[in-house]
Write a protein that holds these residues in place. Structure first.
Motif, short mmCIF file in Angstrom:
data_model
loop_
_atom_site.label_atom_id
_atom_site.label_comp_id
_atom_site.label_asym_id
_atom_site.label_seq_id
_atom_site.Cartn_x
_atom_site.Cartn_y
_atom_site.Cartn_z
N PHE A 1 0.82 -1.22 0.00
CA PHE A 1 0.00 0.00 0.00
C PHE A 1 0.85 1.26 0.00
O PHE A 1 0.49 2.25 -0.65
CB PHE A 1 -0.97 -0.02 1.18
CG PHE A 1 -1.97 -1.12 1.02
CD1 PHE A 1 -3.07 -0.96 0.21
CD2 PHE A 1 -1.77 -2.33 1.66
CE1 PHE A 1 -3.97 -1.99 0.04
CE2 PHE A 1 -2.67 -3.37 1.50
CZ PHE A 1 -3.77 -3.20 0.68
N ILE A 2 1.96 1.22 0.70
CA ILE A 2 2.86 2.38 0.69
C ILE A 2 3.42 2.59 -0.72
O ILE A 2 3.39 3.70 -1.25
CB ILE A 2 3.97 2.22 1.74
CG1 ILE A 2 3.36 2.22 3.15
CG2 ILE A 2 5.02 3.31 1.58
CD1 ILE A 2 4.31 1.80 4.24
N ALA A 3 3.88 1.50 -1.35
CA ALA A 3 4.41 1.60 -2.71
C ALA A 3 3.32 2.01 -3.69
O ALA A 3 3.56 2.85 -4.58
CB ALA A 3 5.01 0.25 -3.13
N ASN A 4 2.13 1.47 -3.55
CA ASN A 4 1.02 1.81 -4.44
C ASN A 4 0.61 3.27 -4.24
O ASN A 4 0.30 3.98 -5.21
CB ASN A 4 -0.16 0.88 -4.18
CG ASN A 4 -1.19 0.93 -5.28
OD1 ASN A 4 -0.87 0.68 -6.43
ND2 ASN A 4 -2.42 1.25 -4.92
N GLY A 5 0.61 3.74 -2.99
CA GLY A 5 0.28 5.13 -2.71
C GLY A 5 1.29 6.09 -3.32
O GLY A 5 0.92 7.12 -3.90
N VAL A 6 2.57 5.74 -3.21
CA VAL A 6 3.62 6.58 -3.81
C VAL A 6 3.44 6.61 -5.33
O VAL A 6 3.53 7.68 -5.96
CB VAL A 6 5.02 6.06 -3.42
CG1 VAL A 6 6.11 6.73 -4.25
CG2 VAL A 6 5.27 6.28 -1.94
N ASP A 7 3.15 5.45 -5.91
CA ASP A 7 2.92 5.38 -7.36
C ASP A 7 1.72 6.25 -7.76
O ASP A 7 1.76 6.95 -8.77
CB ASP A 7 2.69 3.93 -7.79
CG ASP A 7 2.46 3.81 -9.28
OD1 ASP A 7 3.34 4.23 -10.06
OD2 ASP A 7 1.39 3.29 -9.67
N SER A 8 0.68 6.21 -6.95
CA SER A 8 -0.51 7.03 -7.25
C SER A 8 -0.19 8.52 -7.20
O SER A 8 -0.70 9.29 -8.02
CB SER A 8 -1.63 6.71 -6.26
OG SER A 8 -2.11 5.41 -6.47
N LEU A 9 0.63 8.93 -6.25
CA LEU A 9 1.00 10.35 -6.17
C LEU A 9 1.89 10.75 -7.34
O LEU A 9 1.72 11.83 -7.92
CB LEU A 9 1.69 10.64 -4.85
CG LEU A 9 0.82 10.56 -3.59
CD1 LEU A 9 1.65 10.85 -2.36
CD2 LEU A 9 -0.36 11.51 -3.67
N ARG A 10 2.82 9.89 -7.69
CA ARG A 10 3.75 10.21 -8.78
C ARG A 10 3.07 10.21 -10.14
O ARG A 10 3.43 11.00 -11.01
CB ARG A 10 4.90 9.20 -8.81
CG ARG A 10 5.91 9.40 -7.74
CD ARG A 10 7.07 8.45 -7.92
NE ARG A 10 8.06 8.67 -6.89
CZ ARG A 10 8.98 7.80 -6.55
NH1 ARG A 10 9.06 6.62 -7.14
NH2 ARG A 10 9.85 8.09 -5.60
N ASN A 11 2.15 9.30 -10.35
CA ASN A 11 1.52 9.13 -11.66
C ASN A 11 0.04 9.48 -11.64
O ASN A 11 -0.75 8.86 -12.35
CB ASN A 11 1.71 7.68 -12.13
CG ASN A 11 3.16 7.31 -12.23
OD1 ASN A 11 3.95 8.02 -12.82
ND2 ASN A 11 3.53 6.20 -11.61
N ALA A 12 -0.34 10.44 -10.83
CA ALA A 12 -1.75 10.79 -10.66
C ALA A 12 -2.41 11.18 -11.98
O ALA A 12 -3.54 10.79 -12.25
CB ALA A 12 -1.90 11.90 -9.63
N ASN A 13 -1.71 11.94 -12.80
CA ASN A 13 -2.32 12.39 -14.06
C ASN A 13 -2.61 11.21 -14.98
O ASN A 13 -3.68 11.15 -15.60
CB ASN A 13 -1.43 13.41 -14.76
CG ASN A 13 -1.36 14.72 -14.00
OD1 ASN A 13 -2.31 15.09 -13.32
ND2 ASN A 13 -0.24 15.41 -14.10
#
Length: 176
Positions: A16-28
């Protein structure tokens, strides 16, 4: 803390931490996938909290879900409010799974298989989170404590009634 909890919670939280970071980085980029889901969730959320303006922007929804996953994942990993964190993470899986892994819509067989695998992985994670959310670490949970408190109150009330009857009987005998 048991060794299993010391190891299992951070392992479960790491996704979840890795997925959350990915979501923030690739939000667009993820916002395009999220748009069909957020379009359906936004009116429901708006009705649930009518005094708050619920945003329509899918990028904001992706970022918010990512932030929730990071914070709740960190809480689970460090053992802070692990039951609450597990519940929050389970809830965060619903929109992200519905957004990213709609295998039933895939036309290509390989894509469909890949999406289905990820969907089932998230279902398995939800199962693990359900176990973690119910884990009281050997201590009585709120439901158990509430039931036993109610049982204790009923027992004490029965004793009080019995004592009152005995007192009334003694009073009556002394005054007759």
């Amino acid at each position: 803390m048991a060794l299993i909890r010391l190891l299992a919670r951070p392992l479960l939280a790491s996704y979840f931490i890795a997925n959350g970071v990915d979501s923030l980085r690739n939000a667009n980029a993820l916002a395009a996938q999220a748009a069909p889901v957020t379009e359906k969730l936004q009116p429901v959320a708006q009705r649930a909290v009518p005094n708050v303006t619920v945003p329509k922007d899918p990028t904001l929804w992706v970022r918010a879900n990512g932030a929730v996953q990071i914070v709740a994942g960190a809480a689970l990993a460090t053992g802070h409010f692990p039951r609450l964190a597990s519940g929050v993470l389970a809830a965060s899986l619903v929109p992200s799974t519905a957004t990213r892994y709609r295998f039933w819509e895939a036309q290509d067989k390989a894509v469909r298989s890949d999406q289905q695998t990820h969907f089932l992985k998230n279902a398995a994670l939800a199962g693990g989170l359900a176990i973690a959310a119910g884990d009281t670490a050997g201590k009585p949970g709120l439901l158990w404590r509430a039931r036993h408190t109610a049982k204790d109150v009923r027992r004490e009330a029965a004793h009080a009634v019995k004592d009152a009857k005995l007192e009334a009987k003694a009073f009556k005998a002394a005054h007759t």
